[in-house]
Design an enzyme around this catalytic site. Sequence first.
Site, PDB file in Angstrom:
ATOM      1  N   HIS A 111       0.859  -1.177   0.010  1.00  0.00           N
ATOM      2  CA  HIS A 111       0.151   0.033  -0.044  1.00  0.00           C
ATOM      3  C   HIS A 111       0.907   1.165  -0.167  1.00  0.00           C
ATOM      4  CE1 HIS A 111      -2.823   3.127   1.670  1.00  0.00           C
ATOM      5  NE2 HIS A 111      -3.989   2.119   1.350  1.00  0.00           N
ATOM      6  N   ASP A 115       2.278  -4.317   8.558  1.00  0.00           N
ATOM      7  CA  ASP A 115       1.028  -3.505   8.446  1.00  0.00           C
ATOM      8  C   ASP A 115      -0.045  -4.523   8.295  1.00  0.00           C
ATOM      9  OD1 ASP A 115      -0.237  -1.672   5.402  1.00  0.00           O
ATOM     10  OD2 ASP A 115      -1.173  -2.386   6.986  1.00  0.00           O
ATOM     11  N   GLN A 149      -5.381  -5.033   6.937  1.00  0.00           N
ATOM     12  CA  GLN A 149      -6.234  -5.860   6.366  1.00  0.00           C
ATOM     13  C   GLN A 149      -6.198  -7.290   7.019  1.00  0.00           C
ATOM     14  OE1 GLN A 149      -8.177  -5.116   4.263  1.00  0.00           O
ATOM     15  NE2 GLN A 149      -7.177  -3.182   3.493  1.00  0.00           N
ATOM     16  N   LYS A 153     -11.537  -0.084   9.905  1.00  0.00           N
ATOM     17  CA  LYS A 153     -11.585  -1.368   9.023  1.00  0.00           C
ATOM     18  C   LYS A 153     -12.281  -2.528   9.712  1.00  0.00           C
ATOM     19  CE  LYS A 153      -7.728  -0.345   6.008  1.00  0.00           C
ATOM     20  NZ  LYS A 153      -8.346   0.636   4.912  1.00  0.00           N
ATOM     21  N   CYS A 166      -4.856   2.101  -3.907  1.00  0.00           N
ATOM     22  CA  CYS A 166      -3.627   2.603  -3.345  1.00  0.00           C
ATOM     23  C   CYS A 166      -2.460   1.763  -3.583  1.00  0.00           C
ATOM     24  CB  CYS A 166      -3.799   2.937  -1.732  1.00  0.00           C
ATOM     25  SG  CYS A 166      -4.907   4.148  -1.600  1.00  0.00           S
TER      26      CYS A 166
END
Lengths: 416, 134
Positions: free
Chosen positions: A122, A206, A209, A232, A376
Site C-alpha cells: 500500500h 502493516d 487487512q 476497517k 492505493c
Amino acid sequence: MFDTKEIRANFPSLNQAINGQPPIYFDNACMSLRPKQVIASMNEYYEKFPACGDRSFHLWGEEVTKRCEKARSDIARFINAKSEEIIFTRNTTEGINLISHSLYGEKESDNLPVVITSDKEHNSNLIPWQLLEKQGKIKRVIVKTNKDGTFNLEEFQQEIAENKSGKPQEKNLVSLAYTSNLDGVTNPVEEIIKISHQNGFLVLLDAAQTAPHQKIDVKKLDCDFLAFSGHKMLGPSGIGVLYGKYELLKALPPFLVGGETIADTTYQTAEFLEPPHKFEAGLQNYAGIIGFGSAINYLNDVGMENILEHELKLNTYFDSQLKSLESKRPLTILGPADPALRGGITSFLVEGVDHHKIALLLNSTTNIMVRSGSFCVHSWFNDKGIKGAVRVSLYLYNTKEEIDILIQTLEKIIKL
Amino acid sequence: MICVIAFLVFAFLGIFSVKYRQLAKEAFACVFKRMTLRKCDTGFEEKIKAQITGRLLKRSTRLAKIAEKLYEPVAWLFVASFFVSLFFVGRGAYYYLKFGTCNPQSPTSCPFYRSATPLEKVLDIYKCPQDPTK
C-alpha cells in the site's frame, strides 16, 4: 458460526432502502460498517461525559480516562500485547510514519540502514521509505512477489543475506503487509520474522487487512511493530493502533510532541513520559478510542475464527460464480487461483470492460458498492501495466444472497 | 459529447434548483476540457452514462446495450441540432431587427411581424421636429 441475519440487524446502515433497494456493501477493505453498539458508545461519550482524559480530576475527566484505558487494555488483550505497548494513532498510515520518523530521524554518515519491503505494498508502506531514501537516510530494497501474488521467501532470504551488512539490529527493518489489500494474500509472517531477526532486522507489519479478519498474537509472532486501523474493523474513523515491543518504544524518540507526551517542562527542557503516552501528542480522539474498544468487544463476542470461516466460505462461493462468467467474457482474478489463499478479497478485471464502468454500473443498477482502481497500490499496477481492477472485499455481515445479486448484475454488465 | 448536453440541461435546471448546480459545474469542467481539445478525465461522462444505463439494465439488458452504442451519436446529434437551432434563432433575430420580420421572404409568417421595423421606430424618436414656419 454465527447468524448473519442477527449480525446484520446490528448495522443500521444495512437496514435502509436507497432508491427502493437495500445497499450491498463490498468495500470493507477500505472501511467497514459500524454496529449500533459502537455508535452508542461514542454517542454516550458525547452525551454523558464529553471531557478530556488524562488531565483533570473531575467526574467526567476521570470517566474518560477510565474508559480509554479500558479500551487500550481490551485492544492489547485482542492481540496479546501489554497495555503500555499500545499507542493510539489516527490510522495505520500514521503508525507506519511514526516508525519511519522515529527510527530514522537522524541521517547516518556511514553504512546506511536497510529497509526491505515488497513490490505489492500500500502507498502508506511505500512512500515513507521512498522519502527516507531520497533524503539519503536509508537504503531501500524491494522484494518481488511471485506471479500469483504469494510471497517469495527465497528471494527475501537472498535479499536479506545480501543486505545485512548495514547497521546492526536496531536500525535495519523489514516492513511488510501482513495481508495484502490488493489480492487478500496473507504473507508467511512467522517465517519472515524468524529470518529477519536471525539477520539483525526489525520487523514492522502493516496489519490493516489482517486485524479485522484474523486472530493476531504479537507475542507468538514476535514482530517488533504492528499497525492497524479501527475503521476497517467496525470501529470509528480516525483511530488506529501501533503496537511496539516496550523496550523498543522506550528507546525510540517521539514523533509528534506537545501536551500529553510530557511529565514536566521548563523553558529549555522537556521530561517525556514513558510509552505509550510519549507518542500520543495532544488531546486524543476520545470518542474514537472508546468506540474502538467497543468494536473490539463486538468482534470478540462474534469470534475471529467464525468471521474468518464465514469470509472464506463466501469468497469461495463468489470465486466459483465469478469463474462461471468466463464463458461470457474473459476475466482475470488477481492473486492466487485458490480463493482460500485470498481471505475475503477478490480483485478482478474483465476483458474489454473498464473497471470504473463496472463499479459505476453495479452501483447504479443494484446499489452494489465495490472499489475500482488501483487500491492505493499504484506502484504494482504501473509495474504490471494494468490500468486498474474491481475489488470485492467481504466481511461478517455479507451474505450469499448478496453475492448472487452481484453475479447476476455483473453478468448483465459484461453482456453490454 | 454528453457533457455538453448535460451542461445545457443542468445549467437550465440549476436556475430553479440548487441540486443541479454542482452537476452543471462538473459538466462545465468536462466541456472546458473538450473545448481545449483535451480528454475529459473527470469521470463525469462515465457517471452520467452509468446512471442511465443502470436504470435501463434493471428493465432490459437489450435496451441498455442499444443505449450504450447510441450515447455518442445521439449526443453529437443533439449538439449539432443545438448549434444549428442557435444559428437560425440568431438569424431570425437579426432579420427581425432589420426588417421587422424574422422571415423577410414571407413576412406575415413570422409571429412577431410588425409593419414598421423596430429600427425605424427607434430613429423616429431622434428625428428633429419639422419647422412649422416652412
